[in-house]
Design an enzyme around this catalytic site. Sequence first.
Site, PDB file in Angstrom:
ATOM      1  N   VAL A   1      38.828  34.148  63.733  1.00 59.02           N
ATOM      2  CA  VAL A   1      38.952  34.065  62.280  1.00 59.02           C
ATOM      3  C   VAL A   1      37.807  33.230  61.745  1.00 59.02           C
ATOM      4  O   VAL A   1      37.481  32.175  62.301  1.00 59.02           O
ATOM      5  CB  VAL A   1      40.296  33.399  61.892  1.00 59.02           C
ATOM      6  CG1 VAL A   1      40.471  33.411  60.383  1.00 59.02           C
ATOM      7  CG2 VAL A   1      41.453  34.087  62.573  1.00 59.02           C
TER       8      VAL A   1
ATOM      9  N   LYS B   1      39.435  37.861  59.433  1.00 58.13           N
ATOM     10  CA  LYS B   1      39.858  38.017  60.819  1.00 58.13           C
ATOM     11  C   LYS B   1      39.214  39.271  61.393  1.00 58.13           C
ATOM     12  O   LYS B   1      39.282  40.342  60.807  1.00 58.13           O
ATOM     13  CB  LYS B   1      41.388  38.128  60.868  1.00 58.13           C
ATOM     14  CG  LYS B   1      41.919  38.386  62.257  1.00 58.13           C
ATOM     15  CD  LYS B   1      43.414  38.270  62.299  1.00 58.13           C
ATOM     16  CE  LYS B   1      43.847  36.865  62.010  1.00 58.13           C
ATOM     17  NZ  LYS B   1      45.088  36.474  62.642  1.00 58.13           N
TER      18      LYS B   1
ATOM     19  N   ASP C   1      55.178  36.694  67.449  1.00 59.78           N
ATOM     20  CA  ASP C   1      54.390  35.552  67.893  1.00 59.78           C
ATOM     21  C   ASP C   1      54.538  34.377  66.937  1.00 59.78           C
ATOM     22  O   ASP C   1      53.553  33.828  66.450  1.00 59.78           O
ATOM     23  CB  ASP C   1      52.924  35.965  68.045  1.00 59.78           C
ATOM     24  CG  ASP C   1      52.160  35.014  68.975  1.00 59.78           C
ATOM     25  OD1 ASP C   1      52.811  34.162  69.619  1.00 59.78           O
ATOM     26  OD2 ASP C   1      50.922  35.119  69.031  1.00 59.78           O
TER      27      ASP C   1
ATOM     28  N   GLY D   1      41.866  38.145  67.784  1.00 56.76           N
ATOM     29  CA  GLY D   1      40.439  37.952  67.597  1.00 56.76           C
ATOM     30  C   GLY D   1      40.169  36.707  66.778  1.00 56.76           C
ATOM     31  O   GLY D   1      41.085  35.995  66.386  1.00 56.76           O
TER      32      GLY D   1
ATOM     33  N   LEU E   1      37.139  29.555  62.295  1.00 62.21           N
ATOM     34  CA  LEU E   1      38.271  28.691  61.965  1.00 62.21           C
ATOM     35  C   LEU E   1      39.245  28.592  63.133  1.00 62.21           C
ATOM     36  O   LEU E   1      39.991  27.631  63.262  1.00 62.21           O
ATOM     37  CB  LEU E   1      39.020  29.243  60.749  1.00 62.21           C
ATOM     38  CG  LEU E   1      38.274  29.209  59.415  1.00 62.21           C
ATOM     39  CD1 LEU E   1      39.019  30.004  58.363  1.00 62.21           C
ATOM     40  CD2 LEU E   1      38.086  27.775  58.959  1.00 62.21           C
ATOM     41  N   GLY E   2      39.268  29.632  63.954  1.00 60.65           N
ATOM     42  CA  GLY E   2      40.191  29.610  65.080  1.00 60.65           C
ATOM     43  C   GLY E   2      40.183  30.948  65.779  1.00 60.65           C
ATOM     44  O   GLY E   2      39.549  31.901  65.320  1.00 60.65           O
TER      45      GLY E   2
ATOM     46  N   GLY F   1      42.802  33.772  67.317  1.00 61.83           N
ATOM     47  CA  GLY F   1      44.186  34.201  67.477  1.00 61.83           C
ATOM     48  C   GLY F   1      44.271  35.245  68.552  1.00 61.83           C
ATOM     49  O   GLY F   1      43.273  35.584  69.196  1.00 61.83           O
TER      50      GLY F   1
END
Length: 783
Positions: free
Chosen positions: A516, A531, A626, A514, A508-509, A511
Site C-alpha cells: 500500500v 493498494k 482476515d 500487496g 505505508l505497509g 498486506g
Amino acid sequence: MASAFVAFLLLFYFTSAAATFSDTSHVINLNSQIHAKIGPTAWYSPSGRFAFGFLPQGNGFLVGIWIVDYTNNADSQNITVWTANRDHPPVPSSATIELTREGRLVMNADNGEIRIADIPEAAACASMEDSGNFVLYGESSNAIWESFDFPTDTILGGQKLPGSHTLFSKVSSSNFSTGRFRLDMQSDGNLVAYPAQIAPEPTDAYWATGTDDKQGQYYLHLDDAGGLKLGEEEFNSKVIKQLNGNYSENMGKTIYRATLDPDGNFRLYYNTSTDHLWQAFNNTCQAKGFCGFNSYCTVTDHQPSCYCVPGTDLINSGETYDGCRRNFTKQKCRGGKTDTTFSYITTAQKLKWEDIPYFSALMSEEDCKKSCLDDCYCDAAEYDSNICNKHQFPLRYGSRDIQKNSTTFFKIGTRRIENRNRTISPELVAVVTTSKKTWLLIPLLTVSLVTYSCAALATFGVFVFKTRVIKYKWLLASRTSGLAKELTLRLYSYKELKEATKGFKEELGKGSFGAVYKGNLNNGEKLVAVKRLQKLVEEGEREFQSEMRAIGKTHHRNLVRLLGYCTEGSNRLLVYEYMSNGSLADLLFRSERCPNWQERVRIAIDVAKGILYLHEECEAPIIHCDIKPQNILLDEFWMAKISDFGLAKLLMPDQTRTMTDTRGTRGYVAPEWQKNMPISLKVDVYSYGIVLLEIICCRRNIDLNVSRPEEIQLSGWAYSCFAAGELGKLVRNEGVDEKPLERMVSVALWCIQSDPILRPSMKGVVLMLEGFTNISTPPCPTA
Ligand SMILES: *[C@@H]1O[C@H](CO)[C@@H](O)[C@H](O)[C@H]1NC(C)=O
Ligand SMILES: *[C@@H]1O[C@H](CO)[C@@H](O)[C@H](O)[C@H]1NC(C)=O
Ligand SMILES: *[C@@H]1O[C@H](CO)[C@@H](O)[C@H](O)[C@H]1NC(C)=O
Ligand SMILES: *[C@@H]1O[C@H](CO)[C@@H](O)[C@H](O)[C@H]1NC(C)=O
Ligand SMILES: *[C@@H]1O[C@H](CO)[C@@H](O)[C@H](O)[C@H]1NC(C)=O
Ligand SMILES: *[C@@H]1O[C@H](CO)[C@@H](O)[C@H](O)[C@H]1NC(C)=O
Ligand SMILES: *[C@@H]1O[C@H](CO)[C@@H](O)[C@H](O)[C@H]1NC(C)=O
Ligand SMILES: *[C@@H]1O[C@H](CO)[C@@H](O)[C@H](O)[C@H]1NC(C)=O
C-alpha cells in the site's frame, strides 16, 4: 376561616357519603355525561378523594384524574395523576365527556368525537375507584379498560408499572403534555431514566436502579404503604430491590403517589402534599437534558438553572431551558484545517460534559487547548487530569460540578452572525443542505422514534427539537464519511496513480494482497492510500470490475472507503481514503500509551459494527477472512475502520466452500478453518474475539515478554482470569469498573469458542457490547 369551615364540611360530606354508599351507588351508568363548565364536571370515587373529569389546561380543558385537595393549605392543590390524550390541544368549555348508550367512553368537542378509551367490547358501566383507578366494566362485570394500564407520569399506591412500560414527565406543573424525561421499566429488570427527546441509548441514561442483566417479567410496584420496589412476576412477586423505606403507620388512609417530575427526578409524595418523601437523586443537574444544547446546569440556593456556554446566546431569549446557539459565524471545515485568525479560546472551570466526546486522549493542558484550536471540528475541549476530550456543537449534558477540577476550552469566533432570522442554528442548516441522505435518515429515524414514543411526537415543538437532535446525531455519525461526496467509484488511469504516488515511493505497509502506498490526488489536496494487488487468481476484467462495484457499494462509517480503482493490463490498483492515524496494531502494541478504557470500548464497538455491516447489512454478505488489528485503521478522529474487506473473493471465488489456501493470519484464524472444514461468517466472529481481547488488554494474543508462562497466550489466560474472578489482572489493575470489564471479556470468550455454533452472530456481539442483551457465563473456549 370560613373556607376552612367549608372544607371541613366538604370532607365531612364525602366521608359520611362514602360510609353510606352501597356497592353500586358510585357506578357510572351508560348515558351519563359530565361537562367542562356547567356541573357535574367530574365523576368521583366513593370517598370523594379521586375525581375523573375536566381539568383546566391553558385556555381550555383536558380529561384527567386528580386527587381532590381538601386540606386547604396555601401550598397544596388538586394533584393530577393521569391524563387522557395529553398531547392533544385543550378542548373548549363547551366539551362534554360521555359514557354513551352504546358503551363507549368519548369526549364531544367542537371538532367532533374524541375517544378516551380504546375498548374491545362495549362497556356496561364505569367506576372511579378509591384506588385512583378509572375502570370500564363489560357485560360480565369484568374490567375491560383501566387507567392504571396507561400511566402517564404517575403511579399510585397499589399500582404496578409492568416491564416495557414507560412514564413520561409532564412539561410543567400546569402543562400536562409530554415533557422532557422518561422513566423506562425495561424488560431486563432495570428501571432507567433518560431524556425523552431521543431514542433511549445506554449512554443517555442519567439514573438507573442497576438491576439489569436479568431475565423474566419485572415491574415497578408502589405498595399501599408507600414502599417502591422492583419485583419479579414469577417466584411469587419476589422483590429484587426496595428503593425506599415504607410508611406503614399511615397505611389505608394515605394516598401515595410516585411521579416522574418535570425536572426529570422520580419522587414519592403523599396525598396532595408537594413535599416529597423520597427522591431518586438529590442533584437536579444529574438529569441529562435538563438544560438545552450548549448550556450547562448549576445549582444555586437549591434551585437549578441553565447558563449558555461562552460564545453562545439563548435560542429563545428568556427561555433558559431551550438551549443556546453561537453568536458568531463559524467558517466551514475544509480538510480539517481551521481559519485560526477568527478564533480564540476562552476557558471555564469545573464543568462536566457527559456526552461522548468525538476524540479523547492523554495530553497536557496546553496541548489540549492547541489541539482544539487547530482542529476545525472542535468547538470545545474538556481537560481533566491529563485527559483531553474534544466535543462538537451542539454540546449536551453539561453541568457544573464543584468536585471536579476540570477546565473547558471554548472556541470563540469574532465574526458576527449576519442573519439572525433563522430558527435553526446555521451549522445544522448546512448539514441539511449538503446531504440528501439526511432527509432519508430523518423519516427512518422518525419511524423508529414513533414506536418509542408516539405521544411525544404529537406536539410540533417537541418534533422540532427531536429532528434537531437527529440531525445532530447524523452530523456526528457522518463526520468523516464526507457528506457531499459522490457515492460512485472513480476509474483511475495507471499513469494518474503512478504520479499520485510519485512512482510508488512511500510504502505505508504490506498486506496479504500487496503493498500500500501513500498518494496525493487533486494537486495535493487529497491524501489517498493506493493498494497494488498481487497474487490474484486469474480473473477476467469483468469479474474484477463487478467485484469493485460490490465493494464500492459498501458504505459504513466503520469501513475504509474505496474511492476508485484502476485496471489496466495486468495492473490492478485500489484507491482508498487515507487513514492518518495508522493501524489499531500500532495503537495497541507500539505506542507508549494504551488508549484509555472508554476509548478502547468505543473502538471495540466500532469494529464490531463494521463487521456486522459486512455480514448482515450490505447487499451480499461479505466474509472478511482476515480480521486483525493490522487491518483496522484509524482516521484523523481516531475512528476505527476496517480495511481489506471484500478482497477474499478475488483469491477464492466461492467463499462458502472449503478454503484450501489458508489466508487468515496465525493467531486469529478459527479452528475449523485450520482443520479445512467449511467456513462461515463465524470465522470473522472468532477473529474478532481475539482482537477484542487484545483491545481489552492492550497486548498481543501471543506475547513472549510476559513474566509467567501461563500468560503467553492471551486467550487461555483470559479464560483462567475470568474463571478465577480476577479480571483486574487483565487490565493491569487500571481501575476499570468490574461490570463493563466482565461484559467485554465475556463477549470475547463467547466469540472464541472453538465450536462455531456456540459463537454469537455479530448482531449479538454488538447488542451485548452495548449492554442491550444479557450475557450468560461463557464456557471454556477450548472445551
Ligand atoms: C404545553 O407544552 C407544549 C410543549 O412545550 C406546548 O406545545 C403547549 O402549547 C403547552 N400547552 C399549554 C396549554 O401551555
Ligand atoms: C379541585 O377539585 C375539586 C373537585 O373536583 C374542584 O371543585 C376544585 O375546583 C378543584 N380546585 C382547583 C384549584 O382546581
Ligand atoms: C415495610 O418494610 C418492612 C421492612 O422493609 C417490611 O417488613 C414490611 O413488610 C413493609 N410493609 C409493607 C406494608 O410493605
Ligand atoms: C392523607 O390524607 C388522609 C385523609 O385526608 C389523612 O387521614 C392522612 O393522615 C393523610 N396522610 C398524611 C401522611 O398526612
Ligand atoms: C439525598 O439527601 C438525603 C438527605 O440529605 C439523604 O438521606 C439521601 O440518601 C440522599 N439521596 C441520594 C440518592 O443521595
Ligand atoms: C458572543 O458572546 C460572548 C460572551 O459569551 C461575548 O464576549 C462576545 O463578544 C459575543 N460575540 C459576538 C460576536 O457577539
Ligand atoms: C486542579 O488542577 C490544577 C491544574 O490543572 C492543579 O494545579 C490543582 O492543584 C488541582 N487542584 C486539586 C484540588 O486537585
Ligand atoms: C429579519 O426579519 C425581519 C422581519 O421578520 C426583517 O425586517 C429583517 O430585515 C430580517 N433581517 C434580515 C437580516 O434578514
